[in-house]
Scaffold this motif. Structure first.
Motif, PDB file in Angstrom:
ATOM      1  N   ILE A  57       1.950  -2.772   5.747  1.00 21.39           N
ATOM      2  CA  ILE A  57       1.745  -2.466   7.289  1.00 21.39           C
ATOM      3  C   ILE A  57       2.601  -3.521   8.319  1.00 21.39           C
ATOM      4  O   ILE A  57       2.947  -3.157   9.381  1.00 21.39           O
ATOM      5  CB  ILE A  57       0.218  -2.357   7.921  1.00 21.39           C
ATOM      6  CG1 ILE A  57      -0.302  -3.638   7.639  1.00 21.39           C
ATOM      7  CG2 ILE A  57      -0.319  -1.163   7.405  1.00 21.39           C
ATOM      8  CD1 ILE A  57      -1.866  -3.992   7.845  1.00 21.39           C
ATOM      9  N   ALA A  58       3.035  -4.734   7.541  1.00 23.21           N
ATOM     10  CA  ALA A  58       3.756  -5.733   8.292  1.00 23.21           C
ATOM     11  C   ALA A  58       4.460  -6.754   7.264  1.00 23.21           C
ATOM     12  O   ALA A  58       3.992  -6.612   6.217  1.00 23.21           O
ATOM     13  CB  ALA A  58       2.997  -6.325   9.497  1.00 23.21           C
ATOM     14  N   ILE A  66       2.208  -7.632   4.257  1.00 27.92           N
ATOM     15  CA  ILE A  66       0.706  -7.517   4.723  1.00 27.92           C
ATOM     16  C   ILE A  66       0.134  -6.037   4.452  1.00 27.92           C
ATOM     17  O   ILE A  66       0.927  -5.149   4.905  1.00 27.92           O
ATOM     18  CB  ILE A  66       0.774  -8.009   6.133  1.00 27.92           C
ATOM     19  CG1 ILE A  66       1.049  -9.611   6.311  1.00 27.92           C
ATOM     20  CG2 ILE A  66      -0.819  -7.933   6.512  1.00 27.92           C
ATOM     21  CD1 ILE A  66       1.374  -9.891   7.779  1.00 27.92           C
ATOM     22  N   TYR A  67      -0.596  -5.807   3.776  1.00 34.31           N
ATOM     23  CA  TYR A  67      -1.505  -4.535   3.459  1.00 34.31           C
ATOM     24  C   TYR A  67      -2.580  -4.291   4.414  1.00 34.31           C
ATOM     25  O   TYR A  67      -3.356  -5.453   4.812  1.00 34.31           O
ATOM     26  CB  TYR A  67      -1.573  -4.412   2.035  1.00 34.31           C
ATOM     27  CG  TYR A  67      -0.411  -4.507   1.210  1.00 34.31           C
ATOM     28  CD1 TYR A  67       0.480  -3.607   1.015  1.00 34.31           C
ATOM     29  CD2 TYR A  67      -0.217  -5.616   0.312  1.00 34.31           C
ATOM     30  CE1 TYR A  67       1.600  -3.638   0.233  1.00 34.31           C
ATOM     31  CE2 TYR A  67       0.921  -5.669  -0.543  1.00 34.31           C
ATOM     32  CZ  TYR A  67       1.874  -4.519  -0.336  1.00 34.31           C
ATOM     33  OH  TYR A  67       2.898  -4.752  -1.195  1.00 34.31           O
ATOM     34  N   ALA A  68      -3.014  -3.197   4.413  1.00 30.33           N
ATOM     35  CA  ALA A  68      -4.274  -2.878   5.137  1.00 30.33           C
ATOM     36  C   ALA A  68      -5.453  -3.540   4.370  1.00 30.33           C
ATOM     37  O   ALA A  68      -5.315  -3.934   3.202  1.00 30.33           O
ATOM     38  CB  ALA A  68      -4.724  -1.461   5.215  1.00 30.33           C
ATOM     39  N   PRO A  69      -6.475  -4.031   5.180  1.00 26.48           N
ATOM     40  CA  PRO A  69      -7.826  -4.767   4.382  1.00 26.48           C
ATOM     41  C   PRO A  69      -8.114  -4.218   3.213  1.00 26.48           C
ATOM     42  O   PRO A  69      -8.742  -4.755   2.265  1.00 26.48           O
ATOM     43  CB  PRO A  69      -8.572  -4.947   5.513  1.00 26.48           C
ATOM     44  CG  PRO A  69      -7.886  -5.154   6.787  1.00 26.48           C
ATOM     45  CD  PRO A  69      -6.900  -3.899   6.458  1.00 26.48           C
TER      46      PRO A  69
END
Length: 82
Positions: A57-58, A66-69
């Motif tokens: 996602i970023a 950076i991935y979703a939680p």
């Protein structure tokens, strides 16, 4: 339609052999014949199916994704026989 375990078994056989040249319906017929004639038996051993990696996602300032939680980063999914 096949169950998930048999479908994964067919996929793994198709990628490693000429079995992959058959249509899915034909693959199912082959497995029905093999299992029905007791040429093979299904033991229920869990199979590993490749999983798509989650979408980042970023990125951090140093370039790390950076991935979703709740993202699952494992490379495979276990398929069990029911």
């Amino acid at each position: 339609m096949t169950d998930k375990h048999l479908g994964e078994l067919m996929r793994q056989c198709a990628t490693a052999t000429p079995f992959g040249r058959l249509a899915v319906v034909e693959q199912q017929a082959v497995f029905d014949w093999l299992i029905g004639g007791e040429h093979i038996t299904r033991t229920g051993k869990a199979l590993e199916r490749p999983r798509l990696m989650p979408v980042e996602i970023a990125r951090t300032t140093d370039g790390q994704p950076i991935y979703a939680p709740d993202a699952d980063l494992s490379p495979t999914e276990t398929v069990i026989m029911k």
